[in-house]
Design a protein around this motif. Structure first.
Motif, short mmCIF file in Angstrom:
data_model
loop_
_atom_site.label_atom_id
_atom_site.label_comp_id
_atom_site.label_asym_id
_atom_site.label_seq_id
_atom_site.Cartn_x
_atom_site.Cartn_y
_atom_site.Cartn_z
N LYS A 131 40.59 5.20 22.78
CA LYS A 131 40.58 4.00 23.64
C LYS A 131 40.57 4.33 25.13
CE LYS A 131 42.77 1.20 20.05
NZ LYS A 131 43.59 0.04 19.71
N ASP A 133 38.15 3.83 26.92
CA ASP A 133 37.38 2.74 27.56
C ASP A 133 38.29 1.66 28.14
OD1 ASP A 133 37.20 0.37 25.15
OD2 ASP A 133 37.64 2.42 24.53
N TRP A 138 37.38 2.44 34.01
CA TRP A 138 36.54 3.37 33.25
C TRP A 138 35.13 2.80 33.09
CZ3 TRP A 138 37.22 8.29 31.54
CH2 TRP A 138 36.25 8.78 30.66
N ARG A 139 34.10 3.60 33.43
CA ARG A 139 32.70 3.20 33.23
C ARG A 139 32.21 3.85 31.94
NH1 ARG A 139 29.40 5.44 37.51
NH2 ARG A 139 27.63 4.36 36.57
N ALA A 140 31.80 3.02 30.99
CA ALA A 140 31.41 3.53 29.68
C ALA A 140 29.98 4.07 29.68
CB ALA A 140 31.54 2.43 28.64
N PRO A 142 27.85 4.96 26.53
CA PRO A 142 27.88 4.98 25.07
C PRO A 142 27.30 6.25 24.46
CG PRO A 142 27.23 2.83 25.85
CD PRO A 142 27.29 3.71 27.06
N SER A 149 30.65 12.14 30.50
CA SER A 149 31.15 10.82 30.89
C SER A 149 32.26 10.95 31.93
CB SER A 149 31.67 10.10 29.64
OG SER A 149 31.96 8.77 29.92
N GLN A 153 33.00 9.57 36.35
CA GLN A 153 34.04 8.58 36.69
C GLN A 153 34.53 8.80 38.13
OE1 GLN A 153 34.59 6.19 34.46
NE2 GLN A 153 33.30 7.24 32.97
N SER A 198 36.50 7.40 22.73
CA SER A 198 36.52 5.95 22.52
C SER A 198 35.73 5.64 21.26
CB SER A 198 35.91 5.21 23.70
OG SER A 198 35.64 3.86 23.33
N LYS A 200 35.11 2.79 20.32
CA LYS A 200 34.30 1.60 20.64
C LYS A 200 32.96 1.99 21.27
CE LYS A 200 34.64 -2.88 22.97
NZ LYS A 200 35.49 -3.75 23.81
N THR A 201 32.97 2.93 22.23
CA THR A 201 31.73 3.30 22.93
C THR A 201 31.08 4.55 22.35
OG1 THR A 201 32.86 4.71 24.54
CG2 THR A 201 32.71 2.36 25.07
N GLU A 203 32.06 7.54 23.05
CA GLU A 203 32.28 8.68 23.95
C GLU A 203 33.31 9.63 23.34
OE1 GLU A 203 32.13 6.98 28.41
OE2 GLU A 203 32.99 5.59 26.96
#
Length: 594
Positions: A131, A133, A138-140, A142, A149, A153, A198, A200-201, A203
């Motif tokens: 997590k 993200d 935080w700039r995701a 994907p 990544s 940042q 993450s 979700k993304t 990364e």
């Protein structure tokens, strides 16, 4: 001999993203469809070596990893209990573990329990700081490598992430583990790698796969050598009814080979089951064995390590969590049955203690629940696999006669048989049913709290409770027959029919009725303002405006309240009880003592 895929267990606290992480790796979305979006059943996902190479790209060169493994096989467990169960059943079933922690929340109770178990079993593991993200700012990017990544940042975001990582490093150090962010690790054998990611993304996923593959190749080479031609051994993950196939078993094969037509033995609750493999079904790569999104493919044979669905006759009675073994003849099944009986004796509970009754759909979930109940200090009278029967209700009802807070059946992912439901209603036994473990336990704890209040109230019913009131000056509505006055409750509980006394211990009357906002009530507590009618006294002669009065607690009541029911009284009740005893003892020194 050949090298098999390492078996990787995924552990972590509820909602920290175990299944979501696997989804990101697989490119599927099982977590969104699962009950409560939390992993409940042990599943398996195969990540082939070509997929790992595609995802990791240049990372493998950076870490000097030349992949010789056929892939990775992830076991998706419902927490640490299933991990320990799988190890017991199949020897060292998990070769590596990925411990998932929400980087924003840090370590939670189940994280700490998982770490204790990993330490006990000496299982190498990595920590996934999930997590990222959600870190402010935080700039995701994907599916990107974490290192790429991270480099993009802002400096304050990089600093915030490093601070969070070092909090995890500090916590791990306290628990006896040396650790570091994966790209700063100097000795992978001695230090735990922390990979920020993450689910979700996507990364950080490349680093997770690269580190796991690298660890497995470097340190587990001997453990991953398996016999190509030996008899297949495994653990049953799930027993399922499949359209067109009938009863099937999902099995993790961790040694040897299973072929179409093989004779095999598998553990049941009451006997060992022997059968012949009718068909072997493999999920297509990157699909998930317990939730396939595409058709299975039929195969002739399966080599360890693998997750496979086996269709065969006579599988009724097979149970999740049981050992599976390819055999040459029926006599070999006896050995498996002895192993299974030892396993069942360890998991099933049948005792005469006052405790809850527990029913679950599989050995793994039963053990998971037993572990959680024991950790909370909740005694278990009976624990078994299967639907809730009338006999389970009878057991719970027996407990209820002496301990009403344990007159409960906890049913995890099983049915309640009709005669059991009828018996429960007749006997007043509570059945709590859910298909998410932590929610089942939450419901039970909520029920215990409510039931405790009921029991508390019923045990105190019939006792004159300690109470203290003051007659409010200027609030005399009637002087006698009965006297009606306004009062403030200064402490304890006052009820209708309670006798009253003054500060000298002299009886002054009995409460006939309590009224608040023109409604009759049965009792009043500390801080309440209300009107009371009292049989016996005349205001101005027996009681005065502004006078403090107490409930007149009989000798036998005061002894029971002090000795047996003290824990049921509030702090202000106990304080008033002490005042009443002090008043009474001026006239009778033995009051409240014997």
């Amino acid at each position: 001999m050949r090298i098999r895929q390492p078996l990787i267990a995924v552990l972590g606290h509820v909602d920290h993203g175990k299944t979501s992480l696997l989804d990101a790796i697989r490119g599927t979305r099982v977590a969104a469809r699962e009950a409560g979006a939390i992993t409940q059943h042990v599943g398996a996902s195969e990540i082939p070596v070509e997929t790992i190479k595609n995802i990791c790209g240049r990372l493998l060169e950076r870490f000097k990893i030349e992949l010789t493994l056929p892939g990775l096989l992830f076991i998706d467990t419902p927490g640490h209990e299933a991990f320990t169960n799988l190890r017991r059943r199949g020897g060292s079933l998990a070769d590596l573990a990925a411990l998932v922690v929400d980087i924003n929340e840090g370590f939670m109770p189940q994280t700490l329990e998982s770490l204790t178990i990993l330490k006990t079993y000496r299982t190498p593991f990595m920590l996934v700081a999930n997590k990222i993200d959600l870190i402010p700012g935080w700039r995701a990017f994907p599916r990107a490598c974490f290192l790429e990544s991270f480099a993009k940042q802002r400096s304050e975001v990089q600093h915030a992430l490093d601070e969070m990582i070092y909090e995890l490093v500090g916590k791990l150090h306290e628990l006896g583990f040396e650790s570091e962010r994966f790209d700063r690790v100097s000795d992978f054998r001695r230090q735990v790698s922390i990979v920020p990611a993450s689910a979700k993304t996507g990364e950080g996923i490349p680093e997770i796969l690269a580190i796991l593959a690298g660890l497995a190749q470097r340190y587990l080479e001997n453990e991953l050598k398996v016999e190509v031609t030996g008899p297949g051994r495994g653990t049953v993950l799930e027993v399922k009814e499949e359209v067109g196939l009938g009863k099937t078993i999902d099995v993790i094969i961790y040694d040897g080979v299973v072929a179409k037509g093989d004779l095999f033995a598998v553990g049941g609750l009451d006997k060992v089951i022997t059968s012949k493999v009718r068909s072997l079904l493999r999920p297509k790569p990157l699909d998930e064995i317990r939730d396939p999104e595409d058709r299975f493919r039929q195969v002739e044979r399966v080599y360890a390590a693998a997750g496979v669905k086996i269709a065969a006759p006579n599988l009724e009675g097979a149970v999740a969590g049981a050992p599976f073994l390819v055999i040459n003849d029926i006599a070999a099944a006896e050995k498996l049955w002895q192993e299974m009986q030892r396993e069942l004796e360890r998991v099933r509970i049948s005792s005469d203690i006052n405790g809850v009754v527990l029913k679950a759909d599989a050995l793994g979930s039963l053990e998971a629940l037993e572990g959680q109940l024991k950790a909370k200090g909740i005694p278990i009278r009976k624990a078994d696999v299967g639907d809730v029967s009338r006999r389970d209700i009878v057991e719970a009802a027996t407990v209820g006669k002496s301990d009403p807070l344990r007159a409960v059946v906890l049913a995890f992912n099983v049915k309640i048989l009709p005669d059991a439901q009828a018996e429960a209603e007749r006997e007043g036994v509570q059945i709590i049913r859910d298909e998410v473990i932590y929610r089942l336990l939450e419901q039970y704890e909520g029920w215990v709290k409510r039931k405790s209040e009921e029991v508390r109230a019923s045990r105190l019913q019939g006792f004159i409770r300690p109470g203290k009131i003051v007659v409010k000056p200027g609030y005399v509505f009637r002087r006698s027959d009965p006297a009606i006055v306004g009062i403030d409750v200064l402490g304890g509980v006052v009820r209708t029919k309670a006798p009253l006394m003054n500060k000298e211990g002299k009886p002054v009357g009995v409460i006939r009725e309590l009224q608040k906002d023109k409604r009759s009530i049965q009792e009043a507590r500390l801080g309440e303002e209300l009107a009371v009618s009292i049989d016996g006294p005349m205001v101005g002669r027996h009681i005065q405006e502004g006078e403090v009065l107490y409930t007149d607690v009989p000798r036998n009541h005061v002894l029971a309240l002090k000795r047996d029911l003290r824990d049921l009284l509030s702090g202000d009740e106990l304080s008033v009880l002490d005042e009443i005893i002090a008043i009474k003892q001026k006239m009778d020194p033995t009051y409240g003592v014997m």
